[in-house]
Design a protein around this motif. Structure first.
Motif, short mmCIF file in Angstrom:
data_model
loop_
_atom_site.label_atom_id
_atom_site.label_comp_id
_atom_site.label_asym_id
_atom_site.label_seq_id
_atom_site.Cartn_x
_atom_site.Cartn_y
_atom_site.Cartn_z
N MET A 172 24.39 41.49 8.27
CA MET A 172 23.65 40.35 7.69
C MET A 172 22.16 40.51 7.91
N ALA A 173 21.78 40.94 9.11
CA ALA A 173 20.36 41.10 9.41
C ALA A 173 19.72 42.15 8.51
N ARG A 174 20.43 43.24 8.26
CA ARG A 174 19.88 44.28 7.40
C ARG A 174 19.85 43.86 5.93
N SER A 175 20.72 42.94 5.56
CA SER A 175 20.76 42.47 4.17
C SER A 175 19.71 41.40 3.90
N TYR A 176 19.17 40.80 4.97
CA TYR A 176 18.29 39.63 4.80
C TYR A 176 17.09 39.89 3.90
N PRO A 177 16.35 41.00 4.04
CA PRO A 177 15.18 41.19 3.19
C PRO A 177 15.51 41.15 1.69
N TYR A 178 16.62 41.77 1.32
CA TYR A 178 17.02 41.78 -0.09
C TYR A 178 17.42 40.38 -0.55
N ILE A 179 18.20 39.68 0.27
CA ILE A 179 18.62 38.33 -0.09
C ILE A 179 17.41 37.41 -0.19
N ASP A 180 16.49 37.55 0.73
CA ASP A 180 15.27 36.74 0.70
C ASP A 180 14.48 36.99 -0.59
N ARG A 181 14.43 38.23 -1.02
CA ARG A 181 13.72 38.56 -2.25
C ARG A 181 14.40 37.91 -3.47
N LEU A 182 15.73 37.92 -3.48
CA LEU A 182 16.47 37.30 -4.58
C LEU A 182 16.21 35.81 -4.64
#
Length: 263
Positions: free
Chosen positions: A184-194
């Motif tokens: 989840m932590a590694r996915s956060y930047p992409y999710i935040d961008r979306l």
């Protein structure tokens, strides 16, 4: 009956009418196969491996279990016997179905290989038959047999779909070498961008407002299960009784609806 007329292992007598007493039993073979599958996956439970486990010749086991499909059928029926349905129906249909749901999930988690077993045709092994009698007996007094089949199929579909996803996710995390929190932590930047793009309002609402993704696996199952049981309740006559659903009895923020971090 001839060999060609047997369509399931349960139709085939375990002991031939004539000849020497068998040295091994289907139960021994099945127990060894389940042990191997639990440790290494279903693919590892070959006749050669099982034979080595019990000290037999691989080819000799085909006298007891003629095919791979028969072996998997025996294994699936054995683990179904771990689901405790004794005492059902108890008179409280909601409690009975909740207990069954918990037992089915626990069995799948103990034997995750069961999620890879594809069975479309019923074979009616002894444990499957016991489940049919006890589980469908819970609703038998309230609805027709066709309605009963549909309601239990809906319940099973929800439980198995949920646990299949749980097993699949755990398998993917192991392959990735990451824990769920690390992923989840590694996915956060992409999710935040979306989210910040403003192009996906429903996805943003899921990220910002949804509580279900943050529930423990136990609470996720319970959350959906209570709603499936509510649907079943709507199909039952008033004489079936209407125990207060757990998610209503608990109230907002109580057990059954409280977000909690997954382990």
């Amino acid at each position: 009956m001839t060999d060609a007329e047997y369509v399931s292992i349960w139709m085939r007598p375990e002991r031939p009418a004539r000849g020497p007493k068998p040295v091994y039993s289907r139960a021994q073979i099945t127990e060894a196969a389940v042990r191997i599958a639990d440790a290494e996956g279903l693919e590892a439970a070959t006749m050669r491996r099982i034979a080595a486990e019990i000290g037999a010749g691989a080819m000799s086991l085909y006298r007891y279990v003629p095919s791979r499909d028969d072996l998997v059928e025996l294994m699936a029926d054995q683990v179904m016997g771990e689901i405790d349905v004794m005492g059902m129906p108890s008179g409280d249909w909601r409690a009975d179905l909740t207990r069954y749901a918990d037992g089915l999930r626990a069995m799948w988690l103990r034997h995750p290989w069961i999620s890879t077993v594809q069975r479309s045709l019923p074979s009616f092994g002894p444990n499957q038959l016991l489940l049919i009698e006890r589980l469908m007996g819970v609703l038998d007094a309230f609805v027709s047999i066709d309605e009963n089949l549909g309601l239990i199929a809906m319940l099973n579909g929800y439980i198995e779909g949920t646990v299949r996803e749980e097993i699949s996710s755990a398998r993917e995390f192991r392959r990735s070498g990451l824990s769920e929190s690390e992923w989840m932590a590694r996915s956060y930047p992409y999710i935040d961008r979306l989210v910040k793009s403003g192009e996906y309002p429903i996805f943003t609402k899921i990220v910002m407002e949804a509580r279900q993704p943050h529930l423990s696996r136990d609470d996720q199952l319970r959350y959906g299960l209570q709603r499936v049981l509510d649907c079943i309740a709507a199909a039952l006559p008033p004489t079936a009784g209407s125990p207060t659903p757990a998610h209503q009895a608990d109230g907002p923020g109580q057990a059954g609806s409280r977000p909690s971090e997954r382990e």
